[in-house]
Design an enzyme around this catalytic site. Structure first.
Site, PDB file in Angstrom:
ATOM      1  N   GLY A  36       0.754  -1.245   0.000  1.00 44.38           N
ATOM      2  CA  GLY A  36       0.000   0.000   0.000  1.00 44.38           C
ATOM      3  C   GLY A  36       0.784   1.294   0.000  1.00 44.38           C
ATOM      4  O   GLY A  36       0.183   2.365  -0.136  1.00 44.38           O
TER       5      GLY A  36
ATOM      6  N   GLY B  35       3.267  -3.668  -4.050  1.00 47.99           N
ATOM      7  CA  GLY B  35       3.090  -3.874  -5.489  1.00 47.99           C
ATOM      8  C   GLY B  35       3.464  -2.606  -6.228  1.00 47.99           C
ATOM      9  O   GLY B  35       4.505  -2.512  -6.879  1.00 47.99           O
TER      10      GLY B  35
ATOM     11  N   CYS C 134     -15.319   4.687 -27.779  1.00 44.20           N
ATOM     12  CA  CYS C 134     -16.572   5.445 -27.917  1.00 44.20           C
ATOM     13  C   CYS C 134     -17.247   5.738 -26.590  1.00 44.20           C
ATOM     14  O   CYS C 134     -18.383   5.301 -26.354  1.00 44.20           O
ATOM     15  CB  CYS C 134     -17.528   4.662 -28.808  1.00 44.20           C
ATOM     16  SG  CYS C 134     -16.699   4.037 -30.252  1.00 44.20           S
TER      17      CYS C 134
HETATM   18  N1  LLP Z   1      -1.798  -6.844  -0.551  1.00 43.44           N
HETATM   19  C1  LLP Z   1      -3.132  -6.907  -0.716  1.00 43.44           C
HETATM   20  C2  LLP Z   1      -3.905  -7.839   0.103  1.00 43.44           C
HETATM   21  C3  LLP Z   1      -3.764  -6.064  -1.653  1.00 43.44           C
HETATM   22  O1  LLP Z   1      -5.077  -6.122  -1.806  1.00 43.44           O
HETATM   23  C4  LLP Z   1      -2.976  -5.160  -2.425  1.00 43.44           C
HETATM   24  C5  LLP Z   1      -3.603  -4.285  -3.424  1.00 43.44           C
HETATM   25  C6  LLP Z   1      -1.593  -5.149  -2.223  1.00 43.44           C
HETATM   26  C7  LLP Z   1      -1.037  -5.989  -1.278  1.00 43.44           C
HETATM   27  C8  LLP Z   1      -0.672  -4.256  -2.996  1.00 43.44           C
HETATM   28  O2  LLP Z   1      -0.919  -2.903  -2.785  1.00 43.44           O
HETATM   29  P1  LLP Z   1       0.077  -1.810  -3.410  1.00 43.44           P
HETATM   30  O3  LLP Z   1       1.390  -1.924  -2.704  1.00 43.44           O
HETATM   31  O4  LLP Z   1       0.211  -2.095  -4.870  1.00 43.44           O
HETATM   32  O5  LLP Z   1      -0.598  -0.520  -3.158  1.00 43.44           O
HETATM   33  N2  LLP Z   1      -6.032  -0.983  -9.206  1.00 43.44           N
HETATM   34  C9  LLP Z   1      -5.780   0.006  -8.185  1.00 43.44           C
HETATM   35  C10 LLP Z   1      -5.039  -0.572  -7.000  1.00 43.44           C
HETATM   36  C11 LLP Z   1      -5.700  -1.776  -6.378  1.00 43.44           C
HETATM   37  C12 LLP Z   1      -4.956  -2.346  -5.199  1.00 43.44           C
HETATM   38  C13 LLP Z   1      -5.559  -3.621  -4.737  1.00 43.44           C
HETATM   39  N3  LLP Z   1      -4.850  -4.291  -3.683  1.00 43.44           N
HETATM   40  C14 LLP Z   1      -5.046   1.184  -8.811  1.00 43.44           C
HETATM   41  O6  LLP Z   1      -4.791   1.175 -10.015  1.00 43.44           O
HETATM   42  O7  LLP Z   1      -4.734   2.168  -8.130  1.00 43.44           O
END
Ligand code: LLP
Length: 421
Positions: A239, A277, A346
């Site tokens: 996150g 991520g 579109c």
């Molecule tokens: N762990 C869990 C349980 C998660 O649900 C997520 C992301 C992560 C780790 C990784 O989070 P990060 O470090 O990437 O913030 N599509 C959205 C983001 C969705 C995130 C979902 N879960 C966007 O484009 O901003």
């Protein structure tokens, strides 16, 4: 350090010029920098130095197997959220004991798959999931290592669609009920309780919400231990946000996040996992697109690109900002004008940016969307029968196509027409 820089007036990925890639694969395409991916992984790994830890890359942010292999070679584990992601991680050579399985709706088939192939732990999100997992593991004659994902009821102060740690969200078990659920888990024959999991949201730009959540996890660890549970692992989720807009103040650094982890849960003697991520893959990727037309509208000019919302959905879905820069460097002091930057799909939602200041651009010229390595290619679709676009990985002066553009025949032949038609 930025690996997407102008060299001799042309935007490069490491030592490769983007027009050289475009000449080979055409536009639009995604392009990733190995050096950036490596650097970002190491920042997290080093931030947890001194703790027994594993960085489990959240592969949902970018799951191309070349990237998984690169991460795996650096020693990363993987956070997977589906049977498909599990198999993809295995195909890229990640051993089962480095894979954690997250997600609110794991099916029995997915549990079986992971128990057969090897798994580090399941992060369980509900009581019915615990019961099903126990039943399946027991029938296979094994026990499933688990953490329970707790919902700490903390406001992550991020976009509502990606906040997960408030009690109204579907994720985890309310922390107030955790002790009861751990007692239930410990009594199940197919379950081995090993730790606690928490993840409060994505694109967090401050440390305070993490701090509140981790302090609650520390307190829960002590309570559960007093209840007789052997809590020896904490999965603290992902996150940490990235600077999408260079003009804004930058979010906290991994080293500051690591210090917070040490301060809040470092003295518990637990093995620590994190699941970043976006911070690993986001700024390691760009989307390169060509201008199809420059169109003059009523009081505004449109840049109509060959990339669209099906290729990068973040602006349409989260009102997300991506810096957009010309591939050919504008001259110093070049005049700028506002453009609405749109794709050919579109719907009016197919708008990447409004009134973005750019130097004058002509048909055929290229632009790059920065910070597009996370939740870009993985969220793309073939809406409007637009083929998924290629992905390219750069390593110093070399580049390789790591996913090819499908042909129209491949796309069309996936449908079958029933014989009664
Ligand atoms: N762990 C869990 C349980 C998660 O649900 C997520 C992301 C992560 C780790 C990784 O989070 P990060 O470090 O990437 O913030 N599509 C959205 C983001 C969705 C995130 C979902 N879960 C966007 O484009 O901003």
């Amino acid at each position: 350090m930025d690996h997407f820089l102008y060299k001799d007036g042309i935007l490069h990925a490491e030592d490769v010029s983007l027009p050289a890639i475009a000449a080979e694969v055409g536009t639009p395409f995604y392009c990733y920098s190995s050096a950036t991916l490596t650097r970002h992984y190491k920042l997290f790994d080093e931030a947890l130095d001194g703790l027994d830890h594993l960085v489990c890359y959240a592969m949902k942010s970018n799951s191309n197997q070349a990237i998984l292999k690169l991460m795996g070679d650096l020693g990363a584990g993987m956070d997977v959220v589906s049977g498909g992601e599990y198999l993809r991680a295995k195909a890229a050579g990640i051993p089962g004991d480095r894979i954690v399985f997250s997600g609110v709706g794991k099916t029995g088939d997915e549990m079986r798959l992971a128990l057969e192939g090897g798994i580090r732990q399941f992060n369980v999100e509900s009581e019915p999931e615990l019961r099903l997992l126990s039943q399946i593991a027991d029938s296979m004659g094994v026990t499933a290592p688990i953490t329970v994902r707790v919902n700490p009821d903390v406001d992550a102060r991020t976009h509502a669609k990606i906040a997960t740690g408030k009690s109204e969200n579907k994720f985890g078990i309310p922390i107030a009920r955790a002790r009861e659920v751990y007692d239930m888990a410990a009594a199940l024959p197919g379950i081995d309780v090993i730790g606690i999991d928490v993840h409060i949201g994505s694109q967090l730009t401050e440390l305070e919400p993490f701090e509140m959540a981790y302090l609650k996890v520390a307190e829960l660890t002590r309570q559960l231990r007093a209840d007789g549970h052997d809590i020896r692992r904490l999965d603290l989720g992902g996150g940490l946000g990235i600077p999408y807009e260079r003009s804004n103040t930058a979010p906290p650094l991994p080293v500051e996040y690591g210090a917070l982890i040490k301060r809040t849960v470092g003295d518990l003697g637990c093995e620590i996992e994190i699941e970043p991520g976006r911070l690993i893959s986001g700024n390691a990727g760009i989307l390169v697109s060509s201008v199809i037309y420059v169109k003059s509208g009523e009081g505004r000019d449109f840049l109509i690109l060959d990339a669209a919302m099906n290729d990068l959905i973040r602006p349409a879905m989260y009102e997300a900002w991506h810096d957009i820069v010309p591939v050919i460097e504008p001259e110093a002091g070049a005049e700028r004008q506002p453009f609405d930057i749109v794709g050919p799909v579109c719907e009016s939602g197919d708008t990447f940016a409004k009134a973005r200041q750019l130097p004058p651009l002509r048909d055929g010229e290229m632009v790059a969307f920065r910070s597009a390595g996370a939740y870009g290619a993985v969220m793309s679709s073939e809406y409007n029968t637009r083929p998924l676009i290629p992905e390219v990985l750069v390593h110093e002066h070399q580049f390789a196509v790591i996913r090819t553009r499908p042909t129209f025949d491949e796309i069309i032949n996936r449908d079958t027409i029933p014989k009664w038609l």
